[in-house]
Write an enzyme that holds these catalytic residues in place. Structure first.
Site, PDB file in Angstrom:
ATOM      1  N   ASP A 198      32.351  13.565 -64.533  1.00 19.01           N
ATOM      2  CA  ASP A 198      31.767  13.968 -63.244  1.00 19.01           C
ATOM      3  C   ASP A 198      30.941  15.241 -63.464  1.00 19.01           C
ATOM      4  O   ASP A 198      31.304  16.335 -63.053  1.00 19.01           O
ATOM      5  CB  ASP A 198      32.857  14.179 -62.195  1.00 19.01           C
ATOM      6  CG  ASP A 198      32.281  14.361 -60.789  1.00 19.01           C
ATOM      7  OD1 ASP A 198      31.068  14.086 -60.605  1.00 19.01           O
ATOM      8  OD2 ASP A 198      33.028  14.776 -59.888  1.00 19.01           O
ATOM      9  N   HIS A 231      28.813  13.244 -58.902  1.00 16.11           N
ATOM     10  CA  HIS A 231      28.943  12.612 -57.585  1.00 16.11           C
ATOM     11  C   HIS A 231      28.084  13.308 -56.529  1.00 16.11           C
ATOM     12  O   HIS A 231      28.008  12.848 -55.393  1.00 16.11           O
ATOM     13  CB  HIS A 231      30.416  12.495 -57.153  1.00 16.11           C
ATOM     14  CG  HIS A 231      31.044  13.722 -56.611  1.00 16.11           C
ATOM     15  ND1 HIS A 231      31.857  14.545 -57.358  1.00 16.11           N
ATOM     16  CD2 HIS A 231      31.009  14.271 -55.365  1.00 16.11           C
ATOM     17  CE1 HIS A 231      32.293  15.534 -56.593  1.00 16.11           C
ATOM     18  NE2 HIS A 231      31.786  15.397 -55.386  1.00 16.11           N
ATOM     19  N   SER A 270      31.759  20.744 -53.821  1.00 14.71           N
ATOM     20  CA  SER A 270      31.618  19.973 -55.057  1.00 14.71           C
ATOM     21  C   SER A 270      30.429  20.447 -55.865  1.00 14.71           C
ATOM     22  O   SER A 270      29.383  20.791 -55.308  1.00 14.71           O
ATOM     23  CB  SER A 270      31.393  18.497 -54.738  1.00 14.71           C
ATOM     24  OG  SER A 270      32.562  17.917 -54.247  1.00 14.71           O
TER      25      SER A 270
END
EC number: 3.4.21.-
Length: 233
Positions: A85, A40, A179
């Site tokens: 992910d 992402h 992230s």
């Protein structure tokens, strides 16, 4: 990172700062030419900064790279909060080891619940406001049973290739801007920051991390040049 402190300048030579579009992520250098991050975090005009600590006072050995190639679990870039992910980035040219640049080894054994894990990144240090620090923050959290995350997030499937990590009473967590960065448990690179509760660091709302160990065959296959390598289902 919520509830942490400034990382030691020498403890994160593998940590990279990824800029894309208007956003930032973390990532992990796993050899001189490859960075592992979250799917992402993909975006246009990506820049990868290595050997970084303070954004304002740059290390002399910091380097900037752009992606030469990006690899996802499947070519359609299909990923969900709890599946796939993960993204491998091949740098446009290799980086040399230096004072503040060195890769982190892939894990040699699977993660074990109860481990103490280190999180790190330049993400927000406030759960409710976007307060981005000039230096990366580090914190220690615990690797929890997957069922703790299932209790917090009913949308999670019965099993998944993710790890659940945090502090049950809250107060320490990865957050926006972290992230793609590493979860390092008992000294081994076991997870990639993926997602979590909103706001971050709430009690009984741990973070969810992509399980690196489960994806080793894919990672090693891609790096070896086998672009047909597939992720585990």
């Amino acid at each position: 990172v919520i509830g942490g402190d400034e990382c030691n300048i020498n403890e994160h030579p593998f940590l990279v700062l990824v800029y894309y579009d208007e956003y930032q992520c973390g990532g992990t250098l796993i050899n001189e030419e490859w960075v592992l991050t979250a799917a992402h975090c993909d975006g246009e005009n990506m820049e990868i900064h290595l050997g970084m600590h303070s954004k304002k006072v740059p290390n002399k050995d910091r380097r900037r790279r752009v992606p030469k190639e990006k690899f996802f679990c499947d070519s359609s870039k299909n990923y969900t909060k709890w599946n796939k992910d993960i993204m491998l980035i091949r740098l446009n040219r290799p980086v040399r080891k230096s004072a503040h640049i060195a890769p982190l080894s892939l894990p040699s054994s699977p993660p074990s619940v109860g481990s103490v894990c280190r999180i790190m990144g330049w993400g927000t240090i406030s759960p409710t406001e976007e307060t981005y620090p000039d230096v990366p923050h580090c914190a220690n959290i615990n690797l929890l049973d997957y069922e703790v995350c299932r209790a917090a997030y009913p949308e999670l499937p019965a099993t998944s290739r993710t790890l659940c990590a945090g502090i049950l009473e809250g107060g320490k967590d990865s957050c926006g801007g972290d992230s793609g960065g590493p979860l390092i448990c008992n000294g081994q690179f076991q997870g990639i920051v993926s997602w979590g509760g909103d706001p971050c660091a709430q009690p009984h709302e741990p973070g969810s991390y992509t399980n690196v160990f489960d994806h080793l065959d894919w990672i090693k296959g891609i790096i070896a040049g086998n672009t047909d390598a597939t992720c585990p289902l």
